[in-house]
Design an enzyme around this catalytic site. Structure first.
Site, PDB file in Angstrom:
ATOM      1  N   GLU A 142      15.726  -2.281   0.391  1.00  0.00           N
ATOM      2  CA  GLU A 142      14.662  -2.430  -0.601  1.00  0.00           C
ATOM      3  C   GLU A 142      14.987  -1.587  -1.837  1.00  0.00           C
ATOM      4  O   GLU A 142      14.583  -1.907  -2.947  1.00  0.00           O
ATOM      5  CB  GLU A 142      13.306  -2.022   0.000  1.00  0.00           C
ATOM      6  CG  GLU A 142      12.115  -2.579  -0.768  1.00  0.00           C
ATOM      7  CD  GLU A 142      10.785  -2.455  -0.022  1.00  0.00           C
ATOM      8  OE1 GLU A 142      10.293  -3.468   0.494  1.00  0.00           O
ATOM      9  OE2 GLU A 142      10.246  -1.342   0.031  1.00  0.00           O
ATOM     10  N   HIS A 170      28.061  -3.567  24.128  1.00  0.00           N
ATOM     11  CA  HIS A 170      28.121  -4.738  25.013  1.00  0.00           C
ATOM     12  C   HIS A 170      27.604  -5.980  24.313  1.00  0.00           C
ATOM     13  O   HIS A 170      27.261  -6.961  24.965  1.00  0.00           O
ATOM     14  CB  HIS A 170      27.331  -4.449  26.292  1.00  0.00           C
ATOM     15  CG  HIS A 170      27.938  -3.321  27.058  1.00  0.00           C
ATOM     16  ND1 HIS A 170      28.921  -3.503  28.002  1.00  0.00           N
ATOM     17  CD2 HIS A 170      27.746  -1.984  26.965  1.00  0.00           C
ATOM     18  CE1 HIS A 170      29.295  -2.332  28.478  1.00  0.00           C
ATOM     19  NE2 HIS A 170      28.599  -1.381  27.858  1.00  0.00           N
ATOM     20  N   LYS A 186      -0.442   2.150   0.897  1.00  0.00           N
ATOM     21  CA  LYS A 186      -0.445   2.807  -0.414  1.00  0.00           C
ATOM     22  C   LYS A 186      -1.418   2.085  -1.348  1.00  0.00           C
ATOM     23  O   LYS A 186      -2.239   2.687  -2.004  1.00  0.00           O
ATOM     24  CB  LYS A 186       0.975   2.792  -0.982  1.00  0.00           C
ATOM     25  CG  LYS A 186       1.098   3.445  -2.334  1.00  0.00           C
ATOM     26  CD  LYS A 186       2.567   3.510  -2.769  1.00  0.00           C
ATOM     27  CE  LYS A 186       2.654   3.961  -4.224  1.00  0.00           C
ATOM     28  NZ  LYS A 186       4.021   3.999  -4.717  1.00  0.00           N
ATOM     29  N   LYS A 205       5.242 -13.159  -1.539  1.00  0.00           N
ATOM     30  CA  LYS A 205       3.815 -12.831  -1.366  1.00  0.00           C
ATOM     31  C   LYS A 205       2.955 -13.820  -2.154  1.00  0.00           C
ATOM     32  O   LYS A 205       1.968 -14.338  -1.658  1.00  0.00           O
ATOM     33  CB  LYS A 205       3.514 -11.422  -1.882  1.00  0.00           C
ATOM     34  CG  LYS A 205       4.045 -10.299  -1.024  1.00  0.00           C
ATOM     35  CD  LYS A 205       3.558  -8.967  -1.579  1.00  0.00           C
ATOM     36  CE  LYS A 205       4.326  -7.809  -0.998  1.00  0.00           C
ATOM     37  NZ  LYS A 205       4.004  -6.530  -1.605  1.00  0.00           N
ATOM     38  N   GLU A 220      -1.067  -8.272   5.086  1.00  0.00           N
ATOM     39  CA  GLU A 220      -0.921  -8.107   6.534  1.00  0.00           C
ATOM     40  C   GLU A 220      -1.793  -6.954   7.033  1.00  0.00           C
ATOM     41  O   GLU A 220      -2.504  -7.061   8.039  1.00  0.00           O
ATOM     42  CB  GLU A 220       0.547  -7.801   6.893  1.00  0.00           C
ATOM     43  CG  GLU A 220       1.514  -8.937   6.654  1.00  0.00           C
ATOM     44  CD  GLU A 220       2.127  -8.911   5.264  1.00  0.00           C
ATOM     45  OE1 GLU A 220       1.500  -8.357   4.316  1.00  0.00           O
ATOM     46  OE2 GLU A 220       3.239  -9.452   5.119  1.00  0.00           O
ATOM     47  N   GLY A 258       6.668   3.692  -1.325  1.00  0.00           N
ATOM     48  CA  GLY A 258       6.282   3.361   0.056  1.00  0.00           C
ATOM     49  C   GLY A 258       7.339   3.768   1.073  1.00  0.00           C
ATOM     50  O   GLY A 258       7.044   4.381   2.101  1.00  0.00           O
ATOM     51  N   ARG A 259       8.602   3.438   0.793  1.00  0.00           N
ATOM     52  CA  ARG A 259       9.657   3.717   1.780  1.00  0.00           C
ATOM     53  C   ARG A 259      10.082   5.180   1.781  1.00  0.00           C
ATOM     54  O   ARG A 259      10.968   5.568   2.550  1.00  0.00           O
ATOM     55  CB  ARG A 259      10.845   2.783   1.548  1.00  0.00           C
ATOM     56  CG  ARG A 259      11.393   2.796   0.140  1.00  0.00           C
ATOM     57  CD  ARG A 259      12.344   1.637  -0.107  1.00  0.00           C
ATOM     58  NE  ARG A 259      12.763   1.544  -1.504  1.00  0.00           N
ATOM     59  CZ  ARG A 259      12.065   0.932  -2.450  1.00  0.00           C
ATOM     60  NH1 ARG A 259      10.892   0.368  -2.166  1.00  0.00           N
ATOM     61  NH2 ARG A 259      12.522   0.866  -3.689  1.00  0.00           N
TER      62      ARG A 259
HETATM   63  O1  F6P Z   1       6.224  -5.538   0.400  1.00  0.00           O
HETATM   64  C1  F6P Z   1       6.936  -4.392   0.234  1.00  0.00           C
HETATM   65  C2  F6P Z   1       6.065  -3.178   0.204  1.00  0.00           C
HETATM   66  O2  F6P Z   1       5.498  -3.048  -1.034  1.00  0.00           O
HETATM   67  C3  F6P Z   1       6.850  -1.944   0.582  1.00  0.00           C
HETATM   68  O3  F6P Z   1       7.538  -1.395  -0.465  1.00  0.00           O
HETATM   69  C4  F6P Z   1       5.792  -1.076   1.130  1.00  0.00           C
HETATM   70  O4  F6P Z   1       6.337  -0.044   1.891  1.00  0.00           O
HETATM   71  C5  F6P Z   1       5.010  -2.073   1.941  1.00  0.00           C
HETATM   72  O5  F6P Z   1       5.036  -3.247   1.167  1.00  0.00           O
HETATM   73  C6  F6P Z   1       3.588  -1.676   2.257  1.00  0.00           C
HETATM   74  O6  F6P Z   1       2.843  -1.456   1.117  1.00  0.00           O
HETATM   75  P1  F6P Z   1       1.463  -0.709   1.210  1.00  0.00           P
HETATM   76  O7  F6P Z   1       1.701   0.666   1.716  1.00  0.00           O
HETATM   77  O8  F6P Z   1       0.890  -0.723  -0.184  1.00  0.00           O
HETATM   78  O9  F6P Z   1       0.573  -1.484   2.151  1.00  0.00           O
END
Ligand code: F6P
Length: 761
Positions: free
Chosen positions: A564, A595, A417, A723, A423, A478-479
């Protein structure tokens, strides 16, 4: 769980078992011993069955142990092993504390029992705190001398009443209680009481005895007061006494989904209280504001409009006065054209070969939703390219994924987003390097990298042309984004038509959520049950158990959605919340979990409400497997609910030939308390529409819970600190000198890692 409560007084003991209305009693008196209590209770209750006992004794009690011999009974109470004598679990409470617990209406209450003496107890948000205030000085005597029977006899009724009110107020201030409850026999002498003093009732002692077995919250919550609407009977009894229960506590959406919540710890009364709670806390009005495009994400000043992404009605939907549907339709068209051309083999890589593999690089909402749904849709994805998902910044994730792939036939969807997530950008840069090391041509990137983002500037800066960018908007969290261009991997794997069916399913649930009355509203009902367990009954956790291998990533997806969204400690106005918010969500597919961790679900000490999900039909060609899968699913819900009583367990052991000491030793291990709650969500067959429906139900369930707790379910500030610090630690790990700007532990970890890395290289 069936509980026997024994209220031991100076002249009589009264006993009552869960599910009965009439207490029985037998005489006690000075000289009365605990052995006699056991014998007489047994005699009085021979026709009752129970799994646990609460005993209220007229003595100080600390951590379930009698601390002093009761002054009005015999001796032997201190150190007496009631559990061994009764052969079952026993909780001991001070008699005033037991009545106090039963009188609890939430918050912090001081209980004063006005009998021959003065019993005192404090209940602090559902937890009993032992108190012995009676012997403190008051008016040159003690509180007990004045408020007990002696004071009444000496002063006469009117003066005694005044003294009791004065004492109540003094003691309330001393222990910082919000209100006082006056109990005991002499409370009948009051006609009127001031506002902060409430009238108790002796029968509340039984209620306290039952409540003593309910788990207490870890933090205060005014919602605890709803606990008085919890069932008095066990689920087993509720089912036995009410043939209509399963029908009444089941809901449906169309003919796709059947939701059976009858195995939850609720009665009609509990549900009525919860429906009133939903009304009082304005769930419906917040819902309507969400659909209207109001900026209900208050900390980011944003609308929350993922429902517009799957609005299949043709109705306009507005954000800031602008209809967003034309933009959404254009984004869907972009996805359609692109996914169809990749699937048809028309989109060619730099060497003219068609795409065989797609690697989605993203994390959190830009990974979990598409990854989970792509796997859920595997049965529909046989003709598309193979999908891979890389999220972890651990380089092995990318390397292991790329190892079998060829750059000429691999397409990367870089999903973020913000397009700044550490990452994702690290993985995307490494993927680009891997690709260019073979392609040797920057212009080839356009054929192998597409971006899914709201941030055009960063996408360009990465080197992806705007025509290869799939857009979405800041009003999509995002979620909550798998319904947007973030769902592109799903369309690539299963086809755009199937992606649209997912949207159709979600839209059907949106319409249901928007229009169904609270009483028949599936997401609201599930949300209310979630609040019931977390805030009222004190559950810390919620298990999601899909009996469907295709849904094996559902628990991970729901962890982000729920935790979240509702893992918040301040409310929408920034004030600390009172009581727990979002539960710890976890789970694994059945039957694997059976199990592993089901032992704890059946016989552990924690309350773990569970969702069981299963399809009536399967995609596989092995009917025998599916029959067993369903059998396990249903049987587990039955076992959790029914349990196995001591008598049943004993009968089984006898039938197996066990007797005497061997039987007695094994018996407690073979008992299942039961009364463990679960909801079963049954669908016809896991298709795209069903997936859309299931996920939308969970989204709105989380919404409902957040609305009741008055937290903002749409921000996630809690992920930021880690972060920030990671950026500082990363530069220290790359520096030459020893790290010294952190705490001693973190400095040491950094220095150790640097040194070891230097040793290795
Ligand atoms: O670190 C949490 C977060 O902001 C989530 O809410 C989001 O889904 C994820 O990181 C990824 O964010 P982006 O889509 O901006 O890379």
């Amino acid at each position: 769980m069936r509980i026997l409560v024994i209220d031991v007084g100076g002249t009589h003991a009264k006993v009552l078992v869960s599910g009965t209305a009439e207490p029985r009693k037998f005489p006690t008196g000075s000289g009365f011993t605990p052995q006699q209590l056991v014998e007489r209770t047994r005699a009085q209750t021979a026709d009752w069955t129970y799994d646990a006992i609460t005993i209220g004794v007229p003595s100080p009690v600390l951590r379930g142990e009698v601390m002093k011999e009761p002054w009005n009974l015999g001796t032997g109470w201190v150190g007496f092993d009631f559990s061994a004598a009764f052969g079952t679990r026993v909780r001991i409470l001070n008699d005033a504390a037991m009545q106090a617990l039963g009188s609890d209406e939430g918050g912090r209450l001081l209980f004063l029992g006005l009998g021959s003496g003065l019993g005192t107890a404090l209940v602090d948000d559902g937890r009993v705190v032992a108190l012995e205030l009676a012997h403190l000085p008051f008016r040159d005597q003690t509180f007990e001398d004045i408020c007990g029977q002696r004071g009444l006899d000496a002063m006469g009724e009117a003066a005694w009443r005044q003294a009791v009110i004065e004492a109540s107020q003094l003691l309330r201030d001393a222990v910082a209680a919000e209100y006082v409850v006056l109990g005991g026999g002499n409370v009948r002498l009051f006609d009127e009481l001031p506002a902060t003093i409430r009238r108790g009732h002796n029968d509340k002692a039984f209620e306290g005895g039952f409540r003593a077995w309910q788990p207490a919250d870890s933090t205060p919550s005014p919602l605890r007061a709803l606990a008085s609407a919890a069932p008095r009977q066990s689920l087993r009894e509720l089912f036995a006494n009410d043939p209509g229960r399963a029908d009444r506590f089941s809901l449906a959406i169309g003919d796709h989904l059947h939701i059976d919540y009858s195995k939850n710890l609720v009665t009609d009364d509990s549900m009525a209280v919860l429906h009133a709670l939903a009304r009082k806390t304005g769930v419906e009005s917040l819902r309507d504001r969400m659909f209207a495009g109001d900026a209900i994400n208050v900390t980011e000043h944003r609308a929350v409009m993922h429902v517009a992404l799957r609005n299949r009605s043709g109705r306009p939907m507005h954000v800031n006065g602008r209809d967003v549907m034309p933009d959404i339709r254009a984004a869907l068209d972009h996805m359609r054209t692109f996914s169809e051309s990749v699937r048809a083999g028309q989109w060619l890589g730099y060497s003219g070969l068609h795409i065989t593999d797609v690697v989605n690089i993203g994390i959190g909402g830009s990974d979990l939703g598409p990854a989970m749904v792509t796997q859920a849709m595997a049965a529909y994805s046989r003709e598309g390219p193979r999908l891979h998902f890389v999220s972890n910044v651990d380089g092995t994730h990318l390397e292991e994924t790329l190892r079998p792939l060829h750059p000429a036939t691999t397409l990367f969807t870089v999903a973020s987003k913000t397009f700044t997530t550490q990452e994702t950008m690290t993985n995307a840069r490494s993927a680009r390097a891997w690709f260019l090391s073979r392609a040797q041509d920057d212009t080839a990137i356009a054929k192998h990298f597409v971006a899914i983002s709201t941030n055009e500037q960063e996408v360009r800066a990465f080197g992806i042309a705007p025509e290869n960018m799939f857009v979405f908007w800041d009003w999509v969290g995002g979620r909550y984004s798998l319904w947007s261009s973030i769902g592109l991997p799903i369309a690539l794997a299963a086809g755009f038509g199937r992606f649209e069916q997912i949207l159709d399913g979600a839209h059907e649930v949106d319409e249901h959520f928007r229009t169904a009355p609270i009483e028949r509203n599936v997401p609201i009902t599930l949300g209310l049950l979630g609040v019931w367990y977390a805030s009222v009954l004190g559950a810390e956790t919620h298990a999601v158990l899909p009996y469907e291998q295709y849904l094996h990533r559902l628990p991970a997806y729901l962890q982000q959605l729920d935790m979240e969204s509702n893992g918040k400690r301040v409310d929408r106005q920034g004030h600390p919340v009172q009581g727990p918010t979002g539960p710890i969500v976890w789970g694994e597919p059945g039957t694997n979990g059976q199990h592993a961790f089901f032992q704890l679900l059946h016989q552990g000490t924690r309350l773990v409400p569970c969702d069981f999900l299963a399809g009536i039909e399967s995609h596989d060609s092995q009917p025998e497997h599916h029959r067993l899968l369903l059998a396990n699913c249903f049987a587990q819900t039955e076992a959790l609910m029914r349990g196995k009583t001591e008598d049943e367990a004993r009968g089984e052991l006898i039938a197996q030939g066990l007797r005497g000491a061997a039987l007695d030793a094994l018996l407690p291990h073979k008992v299942f308390p039961g009364n463990r709650p679960s909801t079963t969500i049954l669908y016809r067959k896991l298709g795209p529409r069903t997936i859309g429906m299931l996920l939308a139900i969970y989204e709105h369930k989380v919404f409902t819970m957040g609305a009741i707790w008055n937290v903002n379910s749409f921000d996630q500030w809690g992920v930021e600190l880690g972060k920030q610090l990671a950026a500082a630690v990363a530069s220290d790990l790359a520096a030459t000198g020893d790290a010294s700007s952190h705490d001693a532990s973190t400095n040491r970890l950094i220095n150790l890692a640097r040194q070891r890395r230097a040793d290795v290289s």
